[in-house]
Structure formats: C-alpha cells, structure tokens
Design an enzyme around this catalytic site. Structure first.
Site, PDB file in Angstrom:
ATOM      1  CB  SER A   5      -0.936  -0.103   1.137  1.00 24.55           C
ATOM      2  OG  SER A   5      -1.864   1.130   1.219  1.00 24.55           O
ATOM      3  CG  HIS A  64      -4.005  -1.461  -1.375  1.00 24.64           C
ATOM      4  ND1 HIS A  64      -5.160  -2.519  -1.652  1.00 24.64           N
ATOM      5  CD2 HIS A  64      -3.982  -1.087  -0.544  1.00 24.64           C
ATOM      6  CE1 HIS A  64      -5.676  -1.936  -0.761  1.00 24.64           C
ATOM      7  NE2 HIS A  64      -5.612  -1.205  -0.037  1.00 24.64           N
ATOM      8  CG  ASP A 122      -4.925   2.675   0.981  1.00 26.24           C
ATOM      9  OD1 ASP A 122      -6.383   1.051   0.402  1.00 26.24           O
ATOM     10  OD2 ASP A 122      -4.116   2.009   1.565  1.00 26.24           O
ATOM     11  CG  MET A 128      -8.292   6.770   2.848  1.00 27.45           C
ATOM     12  SD  MET A 128      -7.683   6.837   4.064  1.00 27.45           S
ATOM     13  CE  MET A 128      -6.721   5.398   4.040  1.00 27.45           C
ATOM     14  CG  HIS A 152      -9.141  -0.308  -0.096  1.00 24.76           C
ATOM     15  ND1 HIS A 152      -8.734  -0.475   1.047  1.00 24.76           N
ATOM     16  CD2 HIS A 152     -10.890  -0.294   0.315  1.00 24.76           C
ATOM     17  CE1 HIS A 152      -9.280  -0.673   2.079  1.00 24.76           C
ATOM     18  NE2 HIS A 152     -10.885  -0.588   1.589  1.00 24.76           N
ATOM     19  CG  MET A 167     -11.300   2.516   2.124  1.00 20.07           C
ATOM     20  SD  MET A 167      -9.944   2.896   3.048  1.00 20.07           S
ATOM     21  CE  MET A 167      -8.856   2.864   1.739  1.00 20.07           C
ATOM     22  CG  ASP A 206      -6.060  -3.221   3.172  1.00 17.18           C
ATOM     23  OD1 ASP A 206      -4.898  -2.685   4.179  1.00 17.18           O
ATOM     24  OD2 ASP A 206      -6.816  -2.321   2.315  1.00 17.18           O
TER      25      ASP A 206
END
Ligand code: DX5
Ligand code: ZN
Length: 218
Positions: free
Chosen positions: A9, A34, A36, A38, A67, A69, A176
């Site tokens: 990540s 990966h 992330d 957000m 990913h 979020m 994760d």
C-alpha cells in the site's frame, strides 16, 4: 494451493518521492500496487484522487488495486478506470446498490471487489458472491496505515473461503490492515491469497526481504 500475491500500500510511502517509492516495490517483487482512496467522509482521512493515479500510471506496469474508501463510489468508478485502475474495490457499507456497481466496474472491463469493515458480516455479500472477482476483508478499521491487526479477521476469512468453495467459485480473498510476516501466515492459512501491506513493506529496512517474508518464502 493458490499463489499468494503481495500488494504493497502506497499509503505508507514517502509522498515527496512517490515515483521512486513505486519503482522500489516494483523492483522488489510486488504483484500489485494497492492505492487507498479516502474521502475524509467515509473515513477520517484524505488521500489520492484520479489525477494522482493517472500520474503514477506512467511509472509501472504493475496492476493498480484501487481501494475506494469513499461515501460515493458510484461517482468515482469511471474516473479511476480512466486514470488506470485494474481492480476497483468498493465498500459494502457505501453501496446499497452493490450489484449495479459491480456490473458498472465489469462493464468497464475491470475486476470488481467488495470490501467489508471488521464489523460488517459476511452475509451482506452472499447474494453477489458469484458476480465479484474479489472480496477484501478489512483487518483494521479503515482510514490509517500502521494499525494493529484485528484477529477476528482470521475466522472471517476462513468462513468466506468456505462460502466460496461451497459454491465452486473462483473469488480472490484479499486482506488489508496490520499484515506483517507473522499475521500473513495466519491469514494465508485461513484462505487469503492477496495480502495488502503498507507499514510492513515501506517501514522495512529491506523492502525485497519484507515482501518475501510476508509471502512466506523465508
Ligand atoms: C487502511 C488501508 C490500508 C493500509 C494498510 O485503511 O486500507 O491499505 O494502508 O496499512 P498497514 O499495512 O500499515 O496496516
Ligand atoms: Zn487498503
């Protein structure tokens, strides 16, 4: 047995040298990057948008594991596909029309994942299990890197693996949060085959060795 894939990540990377940090994991044997995403709303932190993903797309040929979020995944699927995502994972908690969003991702020619927070039961994905490519089990509450692994994830992964096998499906199980060489072996034994690791990769003195240790090859 499934081949284990490691997805470092970049949340734990040095953002002031992001290109170099991605080259490092590529050269060290990572299987995926990966990313992330957000939004400061679904989770209390803000990270990358599509322009950053488009910029780093030029740095590596590794698949991008995005990913999401975010509270509004429906608005962000196409922008992240255009930016270069290969896998798009949305959170079940943000998607009352989960089936539709999975189809939207697949219509873009990308792999579709659904993520579950630690407190979200497996039952919420039962009806879409045959439609998805991957389920992402969160082993921390999402929002930050460097948190402690929540052990209940092990049993949850094992139950998910049974659900998948009973239906004779091929669905990847990604995990994760709090993954290091020790927790990795527990989640692999339970059935996970894609392991995300942020701080255990970028915080290690030797990234290549860290990826090997998480993979369990020494
Ligand atoms: C947490 C993120 C994770 C995070 C993992 O919200 O989804 O991907 O970067 O970091 P570590 O491996 O340090 O727990
Ligand atoms: Zn993540």
């Amino acid at each position: 047995m499934n081949t284990i894939k490691i997805a470092p990540s970049i949340l734990s990377a040095d953002f002031s040298h992001l290109a170099d940090e991605i080259i490092k994991i590529d050269e060290a044997g990572a299987d995926l990057v990966h990313i992330d995403v957000m939004d400061g709303h679904f989770v209390p932190n803000l990270t990358f948008g599509p322009p950053v993903v488009a910029a780093i797309r030029k740095i590596t040929n590794l698949p991008f594991d995005v990913h999401l979020m975010v509270t509004n995944p429906q608005d962000l699927i196409v922008p992240f596909v255009k930016a270069g995502a290969d896998i798009i994972t949305i959170h079940a908690e943000t998607a009352p029309h989960m089936h539709r969003l999975i189809q939207n991702i697949k219509e873009c020619g990308k792999r579709a994942g659904i993520s579950l927070n630690p407190s979200t039961p497996l039952a919420v994905i039962e009806e879409v299990l045959s439609d998805v490519d991957m389920i992402l089990i969160m082993s921390v509450n999402p929002g930050f890197g460097g948190q402690k692994f929540i052990p209940n994830a092990i049993n949850k992964i094992a139950r998910l693996k049974t659900m998948i096998d009973e239906r004779k499906l091929t669905v990847d199980i990604e995990v994760d949060g709090g993954i290091n060489a020790a927790t990795a072996q527990q989640v692999i034994a339970a059935g996970a085959n894609i392991l995300v690791a942020g701080s255990a990769v970028y915080g290690a003195p030797d990234i290549k060795q860290a990826i090997k240790s998480i993979r369990g090859i020494d």
